[in-house]
Design a protein around this motif. Structure first.
Motif, PDB file in Angstrom:
ATOM      1  N   ASN A 117      10.227  11.403   0.222  1.00  0.00           N
ATOM      2  CA  ASN A 117      10.042  10.194   1.032  1.00  0.00           C
ATOM      3  C   ASN A 117       8.819   9.377   0.679  1.00  0.00           C
ATOM      4  N   ALA A 124       6.747   4.804  -3.431  1.00  0.00           N
ATOM      5  CA  ALA A 124       5.754   4.486  -4.459  1.00  0.00           C
ATOM      6  C   ALA A 124       4.345   4.632  -3.917  1.00  0.00           C
ATOM      7  N   THR A 182       8.513   8.690 -14.975  1.00  0.00           N
ATOM      8  CA  THR A 182       8.702   8.261 -13.597  1.00  0.00           C
ATOM      9  C   THR A 182      10.187   8.155 -13.270  1.00  0.00           C
ATOM     10  N   GLU A 183      10.983   7.738 -14.259  1.00  0.00           N
ATOM     11  CA  GLU A 183      12.416   7.674 -14.016  1.00  0.00           C
ATOM     12  C   GLU A 183      12.978   9.089 -13.847  1.00  0.00           C
ATOM     13  N   LYS A 192      12.297  10.631 -10.468  1.00  0.00           N
ATOM     14  CA  LYS A 192      13.043  10.091  -9.338  1.00  0.00           C
ATOM     15  C   LYS A 192      14.547  10.211  -9.505  1.00  0.00           C
ATOM     16  N   SER A 232       7.313  -1.466   3.671  1.00  0.00           N
ATOM     17  CA  SER A 232       7.328  -0.192   2.952  1.00  0.00           C
ATOM     18  C   SER A 232       7.068   0.961   3.921  1.00  0.00           C
ATOM     19  N   TRP A 233       6.308   0.709   4.960  1.00  0.00           N
ATOM     20  CA  TRP A 233       6.105   1.752   5.975  1.00  0.00           C
ATOM     21  C   TRP A 233       7.330   1.880   6.871  1.00  0.00           C
ATOM     22  N   ASN A 266      10.160   3.560   5.018  1.00  0.00           N
ATOM     23  CA  ASN A 266       9.913   4.915   4.532  1.00  0.00           C
ATOM     24  C   ASN A 266      10.584   5.918   5.460  1.00  0.00           C
ATOM     25  N   PRO A 267      11.519   6.690   4.933  1.00  0.00           N
ATOM     26  CA  PRO A 267      12.286   7.581   5.819  1.00  0.00           C
ATOM     27  C   PRO A 267      11.411   8.623   6.513  1.00  0.00           C
ATOM     28  N   GLY A 268      10.295   8.978   5.896  1.00  0.00           N
ATOM     29  CA  GLY A 268       9.465  10.030   6.472  1.00  0.00           C
ATOM     30  C   GLY A 268       8.636   9.571   7.654  1.00  0.00           C
ATOM     31  N   ILE A 269       8.383   8.268   7.763  1.00  0.00           N
ATOM     32  CA  ILE A 269       7.501   7.805   8.836  1.00  0.00           C
ATOM     33  C   ILE A 269       8.050   6.592   9.575  1.00  0.00           C
ATOM     34  N   ILE A 305      13.931   5.108  -1.001  1.00  0.00           N
ATOM     35  CA  ILE A 305      13.738   6.140  -2.015  1.00  0.00           C
ATOM     36  C   ILE A 305      15.032   6.444  -2.754  1.00  0.00           C
ATOM     37  N   ARG A 347      17.569   5.369  -5.543  1.00  0.00           N
ATOM     38  CA  ARG A 347      17.506   4.500  -6.714  1.00  0.00           C
ATOM     39  C   ARG A 347      18.503   3.354  -6.652  1.00  0.00           C
ATOM     40  N   ARG A 355       5.960  -5.810  -5.640  1.00  0.00           N
ATOM     41  CA  ARG A 355       4.776  -5.045  -6.015  1.00  0.00           C
ATOM     42  C   ARG A 355       4.286  -4.222  -4.815  1.00  0.00           C
ATOM     43  N   THR A 381       7.830  -1.692  -3.334  1.00  0.00           N
ATOM     44  CA  THR A 381       8.282  -0.530  -4.110  1.00  0.00           C
ATOM     45  C   THR A 381       7.522  -0.359  -5.414  1.00  0.00           C
ATOM     46  N   ASN A 382       6.796  -1.394  -5.811  1.00  0.00           N
ATOM     47  CA  ASN A 382       6.123  -1.411  -7.113  1.00  0.00           C
ATOM     48  C   ASN A 382       7.083  -1.021  -8.236  1.00  0.00           C
ATOM     49  N   GLY A 406      10.904   5.295  -9.558  1.00  0.00           N
ATOM     50  CA  GLY A 406      10.995   5.239 -11.016  1.00  0.00           C
ATOM     51  C   GLY A 406      10.820   3.809 -11.458  1.00  0.00           C
TER      52      GLY A 406
END
Lengths: 428, 309
Positions: free
Chosen positions: A248, A251, A403-404, A407, B137-138, B141-144, B164, B166, B246, B249-250, B254
């Motif tokens: 989770n 990035a 990195t790919e 993930k 992004s927060w 985010n599945p965790g938070i 998260i 792809r 940026r 997800t920047n 990946g």
């Protein structure tokens, strides 16, 4: 701060002390002045360079530091602009193979005499020394060192797994991770999701499996080594790590998970030594975690070197030239390196500085011991993920693959090996 | 006001005096216009030139032909970025158009608190994309974020982990971008709706058209020019999108959410490959032209048809 004094150092020190006034006379006794740019403006980095500047002024110099806060790229843009304008700073922060690359676009200062006078070469890891003398002459000086593959273990997670010793080999590590998982640690491997973080997972995997293969593949880009069996094994080990990570994080940087790591919800972290500073700043206690060298299959520490350095650009002004010589001496001075590392949490470049005294943490002592041991066993190698092994273009192309792979769990290790070799070929 | 008219209304003045009198007007328009045109053209040509040189750390002269272009086009990063641009560009433009239009129609019902609602919908536009990206992004985010919230409420099988994933991550950028800019589309559409001649609407109502039919057949067709404006503005945003991705997800997970602007920045400043970065930038310009030129051609045809009619 006690620093062991050796006869050689006394000799070197007096030689330098004799050389300085001679140099100053040659320069028409100009007052040393230094124009410097770095990205260190805030936090412990800012505090450390400010302290360095104060020492420079104590020695009678004029300190003109222009920090460019933000990413390295912003600082590089300023450096680029100043070089194009024909007005480079007397010295600037720069590290890794970029030193060689940038030294080709503007003339640099030959530091051989002052380095020899300080007897510096003997106390610097050989691979590190090579980076700072790309054409055979010293043109830049490393200032502080971090290892990018230090293993941080959460005390609480260790307690849960009823383990007390840090793992040494990857097999130990994997066994401990499984044990933690079985004992209820949600994610045995703490992680972030940035590119550098993914790169670090690979380099730690490969260097731990074989530092020789690492040197051949990542540092020398040897085609055979890039397609060798160690690479496949490293990707396989990295896949294991990803199975124990929190998917989770997206990035986000590793630091967002530090609380869960300390709480024992995450077990182990492989990160640069700077993480201890980050943990300390976040209010966690140093005895909440243990620091050990990263996993190494032959049992001897492998040290993935990441060093910050200063490069010196040629200037005609006598005061700037005197300033450069003074700065060079300061950077190599064990007392200054001690001061600097104690502020930032790194370890000194000099392998002969004694870290037993006050002001040093256990983590720093462990790191310094690992470096010494790794240098003795030829197992100190340069970090790829932190731009020490290759120029940025190649590093970035390789990290794309890592990195790919981190993930996308459908990529097989052998596929990743092929992709990496292709990426290297494409970026050359 | 044409010269003929103004001269006619002020018979005492000579032609020269008239030119002098109007000089500030000319300066006001032409100087900034020429300056910006010069900037645009100079820098574009400069970039195009760099893209054919072997420049790495600093611009250098030389000629490498199409090498930089071939290298960029062959790289996985660019291929992913280009596919993402097609997906993100079309989804974002279409969805923000629809959302904006729906909001505008709803607000157009003379409801209470319209001003407050309008401010709320427009507010995201005042927030920088970096902030939008970070906040989302927060949230995503599945965790938070949202997923955790729903889990904590008791619905533990709920899944919303696009950030998260792809394949879905690009849609999180679409979501954040729509949140940010559908207010802009709404504002333009609302202005358009308000400017529709009320007589036409009344006529439609007298003819017995219901509200849906009135909107569909009478009001919406008049919004056509505004729709085009919104599409063009949003498209150029989509093509140059940088800060949002940026921060959100920047380019990750990946390299799954790479976009051309990220690739350009990455090549130029992180990888120190100015020539390749410039080539990628020129490719972006070509994509923009591929969108704008048909639009310009269409406008030209329209205008010609209008004059002929």
């Amino acid at each position: 701060m006690p620093i062991t004094t050796t006869r050689r150092r006394l000799l070197a020190g007096s030689a330098a002390a004799l050389a300085l006034p001679a140099f100053a006379r040659a320069q028409g006794a100009a007052k040393p002045r230094l124009t410097a740019i770095s990205q260190w403006s805030a936090g412990s980095d800012g505090a450390a360079i400010t302290a360095l500047g104060r020492k420079f002024e104590e020695k009678g110099g004029v300190w003109q530091h222009s920090p460019v806060p933000g990413f390295t790229t912003e600082m590089m843009n300023k450096l680029r602009a100043q070089i194009i304008a024909g007005d480079p700073p007397a010295c600037s922060q720069l590290k890794g193979p970029e030193i060689a690359a940038w030294s080709k676009i503007a003339p640099t200062v030959d530091l051989d005499a002052v380095v020899a006078a300080a007897g510096y070469e003997k106390v610097v890891a050989p691979d590190l020394a090579k980076l700072h003398k790309p054409g055979g002459k010293w043109i830049a000086l490393p200032l502080q060192i971090y290892s990018t593959n230090m293993l941080f273990l959460s005390k609480r997670a260790l307690d849960k797994a009823k383990a007390d010793k840090p793992p040494v080999t990857w097999a130990d590590f994997n066994a401990l991770a499984e044990k933690m998982k079985a004992a209820g640690v949600t994610y045995p491997f703490a992680n972030g999701g940035t590119r550098a973080d993914d790169g670090q997972k690979f380099e730690a995997s490969l260097a731990g499996i074989s530092p020789t293969a690492y040197r051949a593949a990542c540092m020398n880009l040897d085609k055979k080594a890039l397609e060798g069996p160690e690479m496949k094994a490293a990707f396989a080990q990295m896949r294991k790590l990803t199975e124990w990570m929190d998917p989770n994080v997206g990035a986000q940087p590793y630091a967002v998970n530090l609380k869960r790591f300390i709480d024992g919800d995450m077990g182990m972290l492989i990160m640069g030594g700077w993480a201890q500073g980050v943990l300390k700043n976040a209010g966690f206690k140093l005895d909440d975690f243990i620091i050990a060298p990263g996993p190494s299959d032959n049992g001897k520490p492998v040290f993935l070197l990441n060093a910050d350095a200063f490069i010196f650009w040629q200037r005609k002004e006598a005061d700037l030239q005197a300033g450069q010589m003074l700065m060079a001496q300061l950077v190599m001075d064990p007392a200054i390196q001690t001061m600097y590392s104690q502020i930032t949490g790194s370890i000194p470049v000099r392998t002969d500085v004694d870290l037993t005294g006050e002001g040093w943490s256990d983590g720093q002592r462990t790191t310094a011991a690992a470096l010494k041991n790794a240098v003795a066993n030829n197992q100190a190698v340069l970090s790829l993920a932190h731009n020490m092994a290759q120029e940025n273009g190649l590093t970035a192309a390789m990290i794309d693959v890592f990195t790919e792979y981190a993930k996308n769990k459908t990529i097989k290790p052998e596929e990743a090996v092929t992709r990496l070799a292709e990426a290297v070929e494409g970026a050359r | 006001m044409t010269d003929a008219v103004s001269t006619a209304t002020r018979p005492g003045r000579s032609a020269t005096a008239e030119t002098v009198r109007r000089l500030p007007e000319y300066l006001m328009i032409w100087v900034p216009l020429l300056l910006s045109a010069a900037h645009l053209i100079t820098f574009s040509i400069w970039t195009i030139w760099i893209s054919f040189t072997p420049s790495t750390l600093i611009p250098v002269s030389g000629w490498v032909g199409l090498r930089n272009y071939n290298s960029v086009l062959a790289s996985r990063n660019w291929q992913i970025a280009f596919d993402n641009l097609l997906l993100f560009g079309s989804a974002f433009v279409l969805l923000s158009l629809i959302t904006g239009l729906m909001l505008a129609i709803l607000l157009d019902q003379r409801i209470r608190g319209e001003n407050v609602l309008r401010s709320i919908f427009l507010y995201p536009l005042a927030v920088s994309f970096v902030v939008t990206g970070t906040v989302w992004s927060w949230l995503l985010n599945p965790g938070i974020g949202i997923q955790k919230l729903v889990h904590d409420l008791g619905w533990t099988s709920f899944r919303f982990d696009w950030l998260i994933d792809r394949d879905m991550a690009i849609w999180t950028i679409v979501i954040a971008a729509i949140w940010q800019s559908s207010g802009f589309a709404m504002a333009l559409f609302l202005a358009g709706l308000r400017s529709v001649d009320s007589d036409i609407i009344k006529a439609a109502q007298i003819d017995g058209a219901g509200p849906v039919r009135t909107y569909w057949r009478v009001i919406l067709p008049t919004l056509w020019p505004i729709t085009i404006t919104v599409v063009v503005v949003q498209l150029q945003f989509a093509i140059s999108a940088f800060d949002l991705v940026r921060a959100l997800t920047n380019g990750g997970p990946g390299i799954a959410t790479q976009l051309p602007a990220l690739v350009v920045y990455d090549l130029m400043f992180q990888r120190s490959q100015l020539g390749r970065g410039a080539a990628a930038a020129v490719l972006m310009l070509l994509i923009l032209l591929a969108v704008l030129l048909p639009y310009a051609a269409w406008r030209y045809v329209q205008r010609r048809q209008a004059t002929h009619a």
